[in-house]
Design a protein around this motif. Sequence first.
Motif, PDB file in Angstrom:
ATOM      1  N   ARG A   2       0.899  -1.263   0.124  1.00 14.77           N
ATOM      2  CA  ARG A   2      -0.013   0.125   0.148  1.00 14.77           C
ATOM      3  C   ARG A   2       0.904   1.220   0.128  1.00 14.77           C
ATOM      4  O   ARG A   2       1.775   1.420   0.726  1.00 14.77           O
ATOM      5  CB  ARG A   2      -1.034   0.149   1.344  1.00 14.77           C
ATOM      6  CG  ARG A   2      -1.787  -1.034   1.072  1.00 14.77           C
ATOM      7  CD  ARG A   2      -2.919  -1.072   2.335  1.00 14.77           C
ATOM      8  NE  ARG A   2      -3.898  -2.079   2.487  1.00 14.77           N
ATOM      9  CZ  ARG A   2      -3.807  -3.187   2.635  1.00 14.77           C
ATOM     10  NH1 ARG A   2      -2.745  -3.798   3.332  1.00 14.77           N
ATOM     11  NH2 ARG A   2      -4.780  -4.022   2.813  1.00 14.77           N
ATOM     12  N   ARG A   3       0.717   2.300  -0.883  1.00 10.05           N
ATOM     13  CA  ARG A   3       1.415   3.139  -1.348  1.00 10.05           C
ATOM     14  C   ARG A   3       0.665   4.286  -1.877  1.00 10.05           C
ATOM     15  O   ARG A   3      -0.096   3.847  -2.949  1.00 10.05           O
ATOM     16  CB  ARG A   3       2.644   2.901  -1.971  1.00 10.05           C
ATOM     17  CG  ARG A   3       3.829   3.820  -2.006  1.00 10.05           C
ATOM     18  CD  ARG A   3       5.014   3.455  -2.677  1.00 10.05           C
ATOM     19  NE  ARG A   3       6.108   4.197  -3.008  1.00 10.05           N
ATOM     20  CZ  ARG A   3       7.229   4.070  -3.730  1.00 10.05           C
ATOM     21  NH1 ARG A   3       7.154   2.956  -4.525  1.00 10.05           N
ATOM     22  NH2 ARG A   3       7.998   5.000  -3.880  1.00 10.05           N
ATOM     23  N   ARG A  14      -1.526  -1.879  -3.937  1.00  9.85           N
ATOM     24  CA  ARG A  14      -2.616  -0.983  -3.915  1.00  9.85           C
ATOM     25  C   ARG A  14      -2.357   0.387  -4.126  1.00  9.85           C
ATOM     26  O   ARG A  14      -1.338   0.837  -3.496  1.00  9.85           O
ATOM     27  CB  ARG A  14      -3.614  -1.594  -3.019  1.00  9.85           C
ATOM     28  CG  ARG A  14      -4.105  -2.798  -2.900  1.00  9.85           C
ATOM     29  CD  ARG A  14      -4.613  -3.309  -1.800  1.00  9.85           C
ATOM     30  NE  ARG A  14      -5.329  -4.780  -2.068  1.00  9.85           N
ATOM     31  CZ  ARG A  14      -6.608  -5.054  -2.253  1.00  9.85           C
ATOM     32  NH1 ARG A  14      -7.560  -3.850  -2.354  1.00  9.85           N
ATOM     33  NH2 ARG A  14      -7.227  -6.032  -2.574  1.00  9.85           N
ATOM     34  N   SER A  15      -3.116   1.214  -4.367  1.00 10.81           N
ATOM     35  CA  SER A  15      -3.238   2.759  -4.491  1.00 10.81           C
ATOM     36  C   SER A  15      -4.510   3.201  -3.835  1.00 10.81           C
ATOM     37  O   SER A  15      -5.341   2.692  -3.817  1.00 10.81           O
ATOM     38  CB  SER A  15      -3.084   3.034  -6.067  1.00 10.81           C
ATOM     39  OG  SER A  15      -2.001   3.006  -6.465  1.00 10.81           O
ATOM     40  N   LEU A  16      -4.209   4.480  -3.374  1.00 14.91           N
ATOM     41  CA  LEU A  16      -5.145   5.201  -2.519  1.00 14.91           C
ATOM     42  C   LEU A  16      -6.480   5.654  -3.373  1.00 14.91           C
ATOM     43  O   LEU A  16      -5.789   6.201  -4.239  1.00 14.91           O
ATOM     44  CB  LEU A  16      -4.393   6.106  -1.626  1.00 14.91           C
ATOM     45  CG  LEU A  16      -5.393   6.877  -0.816  1.00 14.91           C
ATOM     46  CD1 LEU A  16      -4.586   6.976   0.805  1.00 14.91           C
ATOM     47  CD2 LEU A  16      -5.408   8.332  -1.120  1.00 14.91           C
ATOM     48  N   ARG A  28      -3.813   2.188   7.457  1.00 18.03           N
ATOM     49  CA  ARG A  28      -2.901   1.123   6.800  1.00 18.03           C
ATOM     50  C   ARG A  28      -3.344   0.001   7.552  1.00 18.03           C
ATOM     51  O   ARG A  28      -2.413  -0.072   8.552  1.00 18.03           O
ATOM     52  CB  ARG A  28      -1.597   1.579   6.615  1.00 18.03           C
ATOM     53  CG  ARG A  28      -1.070   1.224   5.241  1.00 18.03           C
ATOM     54  CD  ARG A  28       0.346   1.855   4.798  1.00 18.03           C
ATOM     55  NE  ARG A  28       1.120   2.212   5.779  1.00 18.03           N
ATOM     56  CZ  ARG A  28       1.970   3.182   5.380  1.00 18.03           C
ATOM     57  NH1 ARG A  28       2.271   3.501   4.209  1.00 18.03           N
ATOM     58  NH2 ARG A  28       2.971   3.599   6.364  1.00 18.03           N
ATOM     59  N   GLN A  32      -9.840   4.312   0.587  1.00 14.37           N
ATOM     60  CA  GLN A  32      -9.910   2.903   0.057  1.00 14.37           C
ATOM     61  C   GLN A  32      -8.677   2.469  -0.662  1.00 14.37           C
ATOM     62  O   GLN A  32      -7.933   3.468  -1.194  1.00 14.37           O
ATOM     63  CB  GLN A  32     -10.994   2.716  -1.061  1.00 14.37           C
ATOM     64  CG  GLN A  32     -12.354   2.495  -0.525  1.00 14.37           C
ATOM     65  CD  GLN A  32     -13.597   2.258  -1.586  1.00 14.37           C
ATOM     66  OE1 GLN A  32     -14.785   2.473  -1.361  1.00 14.37           O
ATOM     67  NE2 GLN A  32     -13.040   1.997  -2.630  1.00 14.37           N
ATOM     68  N   TRP A  33      -8.174   1.548  -0.133  1.00 12.59           N
ATOM     69  CA  TRP A  33      -6.695   0.861  -0.872  1.00 12.59           C
ATOM     70  C   TRP A  33      -7.375  -0.273  -2.168  1.00 12.59           C
ATOM     71  O   TRP A  33      -7.762  -1.321  -1.646  1.00 12.59           O
ATOM     72  CB  TRP A  33      -5.817   0.349   0.094  1.00 12.59           C
ATOM     73  CG  TRP A  33      -5.229   1.177   1.192  1.00 12.59           C
ATOM     74  CD1 TRP A  33      -5.753   1.553   2.322  1.00 12.59           C
ATOM     75  CD2 TRP A  33      -4.222   2.087   0.761  1.00 12.59           C
ATOM     76  NE1 TRP A  33      -5.056   2.593   2.815  1.00 12.59           N
ATOM     77  CE2 TRP A  33      -4.244   3.046   1.937  1.00 12.59           C
ATOM     78  CE3 TRP A  33      -3.371   2.404  -0.335  1.00 12.59           C
ATOM     79  CZ2 TRP A  33      -3.166   3.637   2.247  1.00 12.59           C
ATOM     80  CZ3 TRP A  33      -2.287   3.350  -0.142  1.00 12.59           C
ATOM     81  CH2 TRP A  33      -2.322   3.932   1.219  1.00 12.59           C
ATOM     82  N   ASP A  34      -7.293   0.473  -3.176  1.00 15.61           N
ATOM     83  CA  ASP A  34      -7.510  -0.627  -4.286  1.00 15.61           C
ATOM     84  C   ASP A  34      -6.396  -1.116  -5.323  1.00 15.61           C
ATOM     85  O   ASP A  34      -5.484  -0.507  -5.334  1.00 15.61           O
ATOM     86  CB  ASP A  34      -8.816   0.095  -5.250  1.00 15.61           C
ATOM     87  CG  ASP A  34      -9.897   0.431  -4.517  1.00 15.61           C
ATOM     88  OD1 ASP A  34     -10.395  -0.383  -4.039  1.00 15.61           O
ATOM     89  OD2 ASP A  34     -10.251   1.827  -4.366  1.00 15.61           O
ATOM     90  N   GLU A  43      -3.832  -1.305  -7.663  1.00 16.61           N
ATOM     91  CA  GLU A  43      -3.183  -0.312  -9.011  1.00 16.61           C
ATOM     92  C   GLU A  43      -3.722  -1.442 -10.326  1.00 16.61           C
ATOM     93  O   GLU A  43      -3.637  -2.553 -10.224  1.00 16.61           O
ATOM     94  CB  GLU A  43      -2.150  -0.227  -8.841  1.00 16.61           C
ATOM     95  CG  GLU A  43      -1.299   0.627  -9.844  1.00 16.61           C
ATOM     96  CD  GLU A  43      -1.710   2.088 -10.056  1.00 16.61           C
ATOM     97  OE1 GLU A  43      -2.860   1.914 -10.391  1.00 16.61           O
ATOM     98  OE2 GLU A  43      -1.482   2.794  -9.438  1.00 16.61           O
TER      99      GLU A  43
END
Length: 197
Positions: A6-7, A131-133, A196, A116-118, A120
């Motif tokens: 996650r970043r 995942r991207s924010l 996170r 939400q972290w979805d 990429e």
Amino acid sequence: MEEPHRRIRALHTASTITVYQAYSPEIGLPAIRDGGFPAAWKPGRMTWIKPSFMWMMYRSGWGTKEGQETVLAIEITRDGFEWALRHACLAGYIQGLHSDRGAWQRDLKHAPARVQWDPERDLHLRPLPHRSLQLGLSGEASSRYADEWIMSISDVTPLANEIHALVRDGELDAATRLLPQERGYPAGEELLAHLRP
């Protein structure tokens, strides 16, 4: 170098970060012309901003989905973006991160922003392992976004069309060269610890 799971990846400067949204021409074209949203844009509604260009392409179908034909790159202040992160709640309950489901529901109800972290996406819009924010803004956050944080709005629909055409033609290297050069956003642990898992 392996991507963190996650970043926040984004175009950013010392004072701004670029996020993406897609709208119908009735909203998108006046926003481009005026550098702000028209009266038809409703600040009371939850609005989602995406630092990832490719996630916006996935969500809008390269700007072809109805009501998402105009893709905007919106440069906002980092101060505003970070205010939203500090005041955000995760969109979903995570055991261990939240003390219990009731506490999470109370936080979500009162938070003016949600995260939400979805997954990429690659050039074929397939999910990647990292995942991207996505950042949802409502109430105070939505109003601040529209009235205080926006520095510029530009039309990246032609860019989306050009990259999409190259992908369709199998010109993946050429398509990659046109992508915005997103890099890790320097969000410290104090900004993301509550967001996170």
